[in-house]
Design an enzyme around this catalytic site. Structure first.
Site, mmCIF file in Angstrom:
data_model
loop_
_atom_site.group_PDB
_atom_site.id
_atom_site.type_symbol
_atom_site.label_atom_id
_atom_site.label_comp_id
_atom_site.label_asym_id
_atom_site.label_seq_id
_atom_site.Cartn_x
_atom_site.Cartn_y
_atom_site.Cartn_z
ATOM 1 N N TYR A 145 63.556 5.508 26.369
ATOM 2 C CA TYR A 145 64.009 6.373 27.464
ATOM 3 C C TYR A 145 64.099 5.576 28.765
ATOM 4 C CZ TYR A 145 63.889 10.606 30.470
ATOM 5 O OH TYR A 145 64.165 11.600 31.385
ATOM 6 N N VAL A 188 53.807 21.465 31.802
ATOM 7 C CA VAL A 188 53.696 22.804 32.403
ATOM 8 C C VAL A 188 53.972 23.887 31.368
ATOM 9 C CG1 VAL A 188 54.606 24.366 34.159
ATOM 10 C CG2 VAL A 188 54.276 21.949 34.707
ATOM 11 N N PHE A 191 51.063 24.103 28.813
ATOM 12 C CA PHE A 191 49.862 24.791 29.305
ATOM 13 C C PHE A 191 50.110 26.302 29.436
ATOM 14 C CE2 PHE A 191 47.837 20.873 31.663
ATOM 15 C CZ PHE A 191 47.542 20.309 30.440
HETATM 16 P P1 NAD Z 1 66.890 19.088 28.009
HETATM 17 O O1 NAD Z 1 66.472 18.416 26.757
HETATM 18 O O2 NAD Z 1 66.546 20.519 28.214
HETATM 19 O O3 NAD Z 1 68.460 18.943 28.231
HETATM 20 C C1 NAD Z 1 69.189 17.819 27.834
HETATM 21 C C2 NAD Z 1 70.419 18.304 27.091
HETATM 22 O O4 NAD Z 1 71.225 17.179 26.697
HETATM 23 C C3 NAD Z 1 70.084 19.079 25.811
HETATM 24 O O5 NAD Z 1 70.749 20.329 25.833
HETATM 25 C C4 NAD Z 1 70.598 18.171 24.695
HETATM 26 O O6 NAD Z 1 70.990 18.876 23.546
HETATM 27 C C5 NAD Z 1 71.737 17.442 25.407
HETATM 28 N N1 NAD Z 1 72.102 16.168 24.780
HETATM 29 C C6 NAD Z 1 71.272 15.133 24.472
HETATM 30 N N2 NAD Z 1 71.976 14.136 23.900
HETATM 31 C C7 NAD Z 1 73.272 14.531 23.875
HETATM 32 C C8 NAD Z 1 74.472 13.934 23.421
HETATM 33 N N3 NAD Z 1 74.479 12.696 22.860
HETATM 34 N N4 NAD Z 1 75.641 14.600 23.559
HETATM 35 C C9 NAD Z 1 75.655 15.832 24.118
HETATM 36 N N5 NAD Z 1 74.545 16.461 24.563
HETATM 37 C C10 NAD Z 1 73.359 15.814 24.440
HETATM 38 O O7 NAD Z 1 66.298 18.206 29.229
HETATM 39 P P2 NAD Z 1 66.357 18.464 30.802
HETATM 40 O O8 NAD Z 1 64.963 18.560 31.305
HETATM 41 O O9 NAD Z 1 67.328 19.537 31.126
HETATM 42 O O10 NAD Z 1 66.915 17.056 31.301
HETATM 43 C C11 NAD Z 1 68.257 16.895 31.718
HETATM 44 C C12 NAD Z 1 68.449 15.492 32.274
HETATM 45 O O11 NAD Z 1 67.591 15.279 33.392
HETATM 46 C C13 NAD Z 1 68.113 14.384 31.258
HETATM 47 O O12 NAD Z 1 69.064 13.343 31.408
HETATM 48 C C14 NAD Z 1 66.746 13.898 31.699
HETATM 49 O O13 NAD Z 1 66.554 12.551 31.385
HETATM 50 C C15 NAD Z 1 66.814 14.112 33.206
HETATM 51 N N6 NAD Z 1 65.461 14.301 33.777
HETATM 52 C C16 NAD Z 1 64.797 15.490 33.651
HETATM 53 C C17 NAD Z 1 63.521 15.633 34.190
HETATM 54 C C18 NAD Z 1 62.771 16.947 34.127
HETATM 55 O O14 NAD Z 1 61.647 17.014 34.640
HETATM 56 N N7 NAD Z 1 63.309 17.998 33.561
HETATM 57 C C19 NAD Z 1 62.905 14.547 34.823
HETATM 58 C C20 NAD Z 1 63.599 13.329 34.889
HETATM 59 C C21 NAD Z 1 64.886 13.225 34.390
HETATM 60 N N1 UDP Z 2 49.931 16.101 29.253
HETATM 61 C C1 UDP Z 2 48.719 16.651 28.894
HETATM 62 N N2 UDP Z 2 48.716 17.596 27.908
HETATM 63 C C2 UDP Z 2 49.839 18.040 27.291
HETATM 64 C C3 UDP Z 2 51.079 17.491 27.671
HETATM 65 C C4 UDP Z 2 51.096 16.506 28.659
HETATM 66 O O1 UDP Z 2 47.669 16.283 29.428
HETATM 67 O O2 UDP Z 2 49.740 18.914 26.403
HETATM 68 C C5 UDP Z 2 49.968 15.078 30.318
HETATM 69 C C6 UDP Z 2 50.646 13.781 29.878
HETATM 70 O O3 UDP Z 2 49.707 12.916 29.279
HETATM 71 C C7 UDP Z 2 51.150 13.248 31.215
HETATM 72 C C8 UDP Z 2 51.440 14.508 32.022
HETATM 73 O O4 UDP Z 2 50.718 15.565 31.386
HETATM 74 O O5 UDP Z 2 50.144 12.505 31.855
HETATM 75 C C9 UDP Z 2 52.905 14.878 32.103
HETATM 76 O O6 UDP Z 2 53.419 14.884 30.790
HETATM 77 P P1 UDP Z 2 54.905 15.340 30.438
HETATM 78 O O7 UDP Z 2 55.060 15.199 28.958
HETATM 79 O O8 UDP Z 2 55.186 16.667 31.031
HETATM 80 O O9 UDP Z 2 55.871 14.301 31.184
HETATM 81 P P2 UDP Z 2 55.749 12.813 31.757
HETATM 82 O O10 UDP Z 2 55.549 12.986 33.210
HETATM 83 O O11 UDP Z 2 54.593 12.103 31.125
HETATM 84 O O12 UDP Z 2 57.041 12.227 31.399
#
Ligand code: NAD
Ligand code: UDP
Length: 312
Positions: A145, A188, A191
């Protein structure tokens, strides 16, 4: 405008779609459902401004007609998701990003790459400004990733510099809210699910690692503001700088669900888990005038209400 949202059936992609439609734009959602959910976009069926294409963006693709904006969000996003789909994660954040940039060049569309705070790895600088280059294990259990997102950033800048594509880059920090997948293991939702089911809350390690949680509506507003800012192409952190330990997140969620009989239990810490994470959002404040407005208690309360019926 006509906007493409890859990952459109995911947590963030579906909320972004709602915002763009509410602004009067046309949206074309693309998703292959590897981690997404049809339910996230079910409310859009019959909406004439919305088209959904089931497709894997790893394969080259085209879209008929003009395109003004491409938001590239497709990618597994949870540690469980990207370890389960290691090669697909590497591909969507390399070939997938490449294909979207090619489409942006052909259509003269503006392109936004959804990158991540994981680019900073287990950070040696705290909080993390965009100028920090990170501390990433290139072969670790998060590398499929982290390194692929770093490649996506490099790819985005190369298309900008060499081909003149109008690009934007965001680094998203931990975001939470309705439509998260209850089974993807992110902290989140895990939990909240455990507390609603009276199961023990599984804190990894001693729970002293920190995260900074951003409510989804704040984040989505920020993504849109980055896309619409005129001309700033370098990465912009988007997240909530209010930082707390994972143990405190568990305690806050239990306080907000007072009827829960759950206790807190400690489990082994997964490898390469970042010890701290907090965005420096000076750049977003200065360039966009953006900052989060939803407090954690308010955001968590809304999310708990959403899942109370769904998960019981
Ligand atoms: P999510 O898994 O809910 O959504 C991602 C979507 O992308 C899914 O619907 C999945 O089916 C689709 N997808 C994956 N590979 C694909 C492909 N090859 N072709 C078409 N569709 C595909 O995750 P999310 O939390 O909504 O994350 C969305 C984006 O934001 C991601 O790129 C993730 O890396 C980035 N991001 C999210 C967070 C967060 O906290 N949610 C944090 C950092 C980065
Ligand atoms: N974590 C935890 N218990 C869980 C899931 C996650 O203690 O059931 C912790 C994990 O080890 C990390 C933080 O919560 O330190 C955030 O985890 P998450 O998977 O949400 O995303 P990250 O920020 O690690 O990508």
């Amino acid at each position: 405008m006509r906007c493409v949202v890859t990952g459109g059936a995911g947590f963030l992609g579906s909320h972004l779609t709602d915002l763009l439609l509410s602004q009067g734009h046309e949206v074309i959602g693309i998703d292959n459902f590897i981690t997404g959910n049809r339910e996230n976009i079910a409310h859009l069926s019959g909406n004439k401004a919305y088209t959904f294409i089931e497709k894997d963006v790893i394969e080259p693709f085209d879209i008929d007609g003009p395109i003004d904006r491409i938001y590239h969000l497709a990618s597994p996003a949870s540690p469980i998701g990207y370890v389960k789909h290691q090669i697909a994660t590497l591909k969507v954040n390399s070939q997938g990003t490449w294909n979207c940039l090619e489409l942006a060049e052909r259509k003269k569309a503006r392109f936004l790459m959804a990158s991540t705070s994981e680019c900073y790895g287990d950070p040696a600088v705290h909080p993390q400004p965009e100028t920090y280059w990170g501390n990433v294990n290139p072969i670790g259990m998060r590398s499929m990733y982290d390194e692929a997102k770093r490649f996506s950033e490099a790819c985005t800048m190369a298309y900008h510099r060499e081909r003149g594509v109008d690009t934007r880059l965001i680094r998203i920090f931990n975001t939470y809210g309705p439509r998260m997948d209850p089974h993807d293991g992110r902290v989140v939702i895990t939990f909240i699910k455990q507390a609603l089911h009276d199961e023990p809350l599984t804190v990894f390690g001693d729970g002293m690692q920190t995260r900074s949680l951003c409510y989804v509506s704040d984040l989505i507003r920020g993504i849109n503001m980055v896309m619409e800012n005129e001309g700033f192409v370098e990465p912009i952190n988007l997240g909530n700088p209010s930082e707390l330990t994972i143990l405190d997140i568990a305690k806050e969620i239990l306080e907000l669900i007072p009827q829960s009989k759950s206790m807190i239990t400690f489990r082994e810490m997964p490898p390469d888990d970042p010890k701290v994470r907090r965005p420096d959002i000076t750049r977003a404040r200065k360039i966009l005038g953006w900052e989060p407005v939803v407090s954690r208690r308010e955001g968590l309360a809304k999310m708990i209400e959403y899942y109370r019926d769904k998960l019981k």
